[in-house]
Design an enzyme around this catalytic site. Structure first.
Site, PDB file in Angstrom:
ATOM      1  N   PHE A  60       0.779  -1.195   0.007  1.00 14.43           N
ATOM      2  CA  PHE A  60      -0.062   0.051  -0.004  1.00 14.43           C
ATOM      3  C   PHE A  60       0.883   1.545  -0.226  1.00 14.43           C
ATOM      4  O   PHE A  60       0.438   2.187   0.363  1.00 14.43           O
ATOM      5  CB  PHE A  60      -1.032  -0.082   1.314  1.00 14.43           C
ATOM      6  CG  PHE A  60      -1.662  -1.287   1.263  1.00 14.43           C
ATOM      7  CD1 PHE A  60      -2.552  -1.697   0.439  1.00 14.43           C
ATOM      8  CD2 PHE A  60      -1.385  -1.956   2.536  1.00 14.43           C
ATOM      9  CE1 PHE A  60      -3.111  -3.005   0.819  1.00 14.43           C
ATOM     10  CE2 PHE A  60      -1.860  -3.314   2.656  1.00 14.43           C
ATOM     11  CZ  PHE A  60      -2.726  -3.922   1.740  1.00 14.43           C
ATOM     12  N   GLN A 115      -9.376  -5.707  -6.900  1.00 16.49           N
ATOM     13  CA  GLN A 115      -8.842  -4.483  -6.424  1.00 16.49           C
ATOM     14  C   GLN A 115      -9.783  -3.398  -5.779  1.00 16.49           C
ATOM     15  O   GLN A 115      -9.521  -2.631  -4.806  1.00 16.49           O
ATOM     16  CB  GLN A 115      -8.091  -3.780  -7.733  1.00 16.49           C
ATOM     17  CG  GLN A 115      -6.689  -4.353  -7.955  1.00 16.49           C
ATOM     18  CD  GLN A 115      -5.682  -3.412  -7.272  1.00 16.49           C
ATOM     19  OE1 GLN A 115      -5.408  -3.629  -6.190  1.00 16.49           O
ATOM     20  NE2 GLN A 115      -5.084  -2.641  -7.799  1.00 16.49           N
ATOM     21  N   GLU A 149      -5.285   2.828  -7.093  1.00 20.41           N
ATOM     22  CA  GLU A 149      -5.515   4.148  -6.064  1.00 20.41           C
ATOM     23  C   GLU A 149      -6.834   4.720  -6.025  1.00 20.41           C
ATOM     24  O   GLU A 149      -7.448   4.660  -5.018  1.00 20.41           O
ATOM     25  CB  GLU A 149      -4.716   5.165  -6.465  1.00 20.41           C
ATOM     26  CG  GLU A 149      -3.119   5.012  -6.777  1.00 20.41           C
ATOM     27  CD  GLU A 149      -2.274   4.571  -5.634  1.00 20.41           C
ATOM     28  OE1 GLU A 149      -2.663   4.564  -4.606  1.00 20.41           O
ATOM     29  OE2 GLU A 149      -1.377   3.689  -6.113  1.00 20.41           O
TER      30      GLU A 149
END
Length: 736
Positions: A236, A634, A701
């Site tokens: 991350f 994701q 993101e």
């Protein structure tokens, strides 16, 4: 056509992971290795005045105690990777007696076992000349500085006057907590020297930068350092930079002349491997009674260390997200006695959009306009900050698709108007966006005599499925089945790539693999043309074509030549490299971003203030989707991260010494399986020929950006209480 991109293939590395075959950094144990444990400073500012190590060196199994008093003076040559702060100088570990923040490494103990090393490290006595650190930038006495970075202040029109004169205004302040990354796999490095050559088995999202950084620190040529990292157990952003423990592992290995293994404890990961900085923001909006924005002000301050200027895109989204003639953004830094912050998933955008989207939601209630309709009325035709058209922008489509699937039409407009029995029900929505970045990248393709292909790039895979998605790209452009392609990553011996972060791995590395595949086919075609026994012998390159992985003359109905047949005569493989970078003309002409809309439903117990997220729906416009199965994974992972941001995650520092008081998994709260709601990720059909040859925009993101404000807006709808701090706590609900 051999269509592989776009199919929901399962992970090619899945079996290795579930059977224990995947090796992570700490798994590469070396013959004769020793074990190192870092001793962390127990004060937040000051100097080391004495280290009592004589008795420690005599303890069982201890091979060395290394401190600033006996560590070698390292060159620390200049190195600024793209991920490193442009201003300031990284921590020079064990090079002086200064303590700059709580948890800074002040010694390292090396022993023949982890138990011996831990026991000795715990017994090491260090005396400090301590001072009180400053760790809270909410303190009005803390200096705010203008970062030495472009875009700190941006303005068009006169936003202050427009807000002051507007018919309807919102002017509020927002407080986003400091967060720590806390992936499953802790930071780990095994270092081994062979003469002046160093090998690092190290958890890294940016192998090329780690190679260059360690080479600069030790004054070595970059080629004398090899970094190996085939698998990452979550990151991350925490492994983008090369943190002091990597230097310490290499330093210790050189000192004892044996391989050394160093694994950080969970507590130490709160000290020296970065964090999402706490941010304080102000957003002021002015609008007409019809909901047209006339002025937007967005001011933000983020924390940084005193020795580096960490910057992130805290106010960048505000410049382009909505149509408004008068916009002013301001970004400042507050230098504190802490370690340098770091990029954390959705860096800057996730924090900044919480403030902006919360304020916009508040404006919608003041105006009595549905939140989606308010966004529709302020949808820009171009990027008004850059005066460029968007390469593609599907935000309204995302809202339409998401609203239909979520059931937004069932939402009643009044706060506190929906119930399920005694529980309050709230629905909220927010925009998600992230730049469609691209960086120069390289890849290598090797066609083998058995008809298979090897593909190599120095990329990383921290979990999104890089092995699988890159295999799909190579298979499609080579005309092979995925089982005929072996993609390899995770070593600096492979062609260089950018960092595995910023949502640019697929756009950058994937485009380089495409280029390498096309070059390999070109080389194979030249070999076939030169073979007098080949059916394409003597043909010109523009009269032949590749179809389904076979070479033939154009308009020829024959089966053509396979790779295996082309290579059969000599058996020598064909190797080709390819590189890719963004078309500078397209970058100059278009504004490139991904967009999305996130919807949240929460239930709240009005008596005890507990909040439960029931449903999350996200709809995204991200260009071409390489693998929808991986993409949905994701997105749901990002949504869970957004839940943590909204309701749980917060690193608390003791003002007396800067100590993170909840540096453990008992008190640093994160969502677990029991917290996971019903989640759905949708993708609009979006074609963007400008971003890169693959038409992909990146996803990692944006999957987190927008979730936290959608939840916060749902909390307001459920309760009528607007909470402008994150995480939202039970006491925020119970108090007026």
């Amino acid at each position: 056509m051999n269509v592989i991109v776009g199919k929901p293939l399962t992970r090619v590395d899945g079996r290795a992971k579930v059977t224990g075959g995947a090796q992570y950094a700490a798994d590469f144990n070396q013959p004769g290795q020793l074990y190192a444990v870092i001793v962390s400073a127990t004060v937040g500012l000051g100097r080391v005045s004495e280290i009592r190590s004589a008795n420690i060196e005599a303890m069982p199994g201890v091979a060395a105690v290394i401190t600033h008093s006996n560590a070698p003076k390292l060159p620390y040559l200049l190195h600024k990777g793209v991920i490193d702060p442009a201003v300031g100088e990284r921590l020079h570990v064990l090079q002086d007696d200064a303590v700059r923040f709580f948890g800074q490494p002040v010694a390292i103990v090396v022993a023949d076992s982890l138990d011996h090393a831990e026991h000795a490290a715990a017994a090491l006595r260090i005396i400090y000349d301590a001072r009180r650190p400053v760790v809270d930038h909410a303190d009005p006495d803390v200096a705010r500085i203008i970062p030495d970075a472009a875009g700190a202040d941006r303005s068009r029109g006169d936003a202050d006057a427009a807000v002051a004169e507007a018919a309807v205004t919102v002017d509020e302040h927002y407080d986003m907590a400091r967060e720590n990354h806390n992936p499953m796999e802790p930071h780990a490095t095994i270092a081994a020297w062979n003469g002046d050559r160093l090998t690092l088995w190290s958890k890294s999202q940016f192998l090329m930068n780690e190679q260059a950084e360690i080479a600069a620190i030790f004054g070595l040529p970059a080629e004398s350092v090899e970094v190996i990292c085939p698998f990452i157990g979550g990151a991350f952003g925490t492994s983008l930079r090369t943190w002091p423990h990597v230097t310490l592992a290499a330093l210790a290995a050189k000192h004892v002349q044996r391989p050394v293994k160093l694994v950080l404890t969970r507590k130490q990961m709160f000290f020296t491997t970065g964090h999402r900085p706490r941010s304080l923001q102000r957003v002021a909006l002015g609008a007409t009674q019809e909901g047209k924005l006339t002025g937007v002000i967005h001011e933000g301050t983020g924390e940084t260390s005193r020795y580096e200027q960490f910057t992130e895109a805290l106010t960048a989204v505000t410049d382009y997200l909505y149509s408004c003639p008068n916009v002013r953004t301001q970004y400042r830094l507050a230098p504190l006695d802490t370690g340098t912050p770091n990029h954390m998933r959705g860096p800057g955008e996730a924090s900044g959009i919480f403030a902006l989207e919360s304020a916009l939601d508040e404006l919608s209630y003041k105006l009595g306009i549905d939140p989606i309709e308010l966004r529709r009325r302020n949808e820009p035709q171009i990027d008004e900050a850059e005066n460029k058209p968007f390469s593609s922008r599907s935000l309204i489509h995302c809202y339409e698709l998401g609203a239909e699937r979520f059931g937004w039409s069932r939402k009643t407009p009044e706060p506190r108007s929906m119930r399920d029995g005694r529980l309050l029900i709230g629905m909220g929505t927010a925009t998600a966006t992230y730049p469609a970045f691209h960086a120069p990248s390289n890849a290598r393709v090797r066609l083998l005599a058995d008809g298979t292909a090897e593909v190599e790039a120095a990329a990383s895979d921290m979990g999104p499925g890089t092995y699988t998605s890159m295999t799909q790209v190579a298979a499609e452009f080579l005309g092979l089945q995925p089982a005929q392609v072996r993609f390899r990553l995770g070593t600096t011996d492979f062609p260089p790539t950018p960092s595995h972060g910023g949502s640019w791995t697929m756009t950058s590395v994937g485009s380089a693999i495409r280029a390498a595949c096309l070059e390999a086919q070109f080389q194979a075609a030249k070999r076939a043309i030169a073979d007098n026994g080949s059916p394409v012998f003597g043909a010109s390159i523009d009269t032949i074509e590749w179809a389904e992985g076979r070479l033939r003359r154009r308009a020829d109905a024959s089966a053509g030549l396979s790779y295996q047949e082309i290579l059969a005569k000599t058996g020598d493989p064909i190797e080709a490299e390819g590189s890719a970078q963004r078309d500078p003309e397209a970058a100059e002409r278009y504004s490139m971003h991904s967009f999305g809309a996130v919807f949240a439903e929460v239930s709240i117990d009005p008596d005890v203030g507990t909040i439960r997220v029931r449903r999350l729906v996200g709809a995204y416009g991200i260009g071409r989707v390489v693998n929808p199965l991986l993409a949905r994974s994701q997105c749901t992972g990002g949504m869970i991260g957004g839940m943590g941001m909204a309701l749980m995650e917060r690193t608390v520092l003791d003002a007396r010494d800067g100590r993170p008081v909840n540096a453990h998994m008992a008190d640093y709260l994160m969502p677990v399986n029991l917290d996971a709601p019903e989640m759905e990720a949708l993708f609009v059909d979006e074609i963007d020929p400008h971003v890169n040859p693959l038409g992909v925009k990146g996803l990692g993101e944006i999957a987190l950006v927008g979730t936290a404000p959608a939840i916060a807006n749902a909390v307001f709808h459920a309760t009528g209480k607007r909470v402008r701090t994150q995480p939202i706590k039970i006491e925020d609900i119970l108090t007026a």
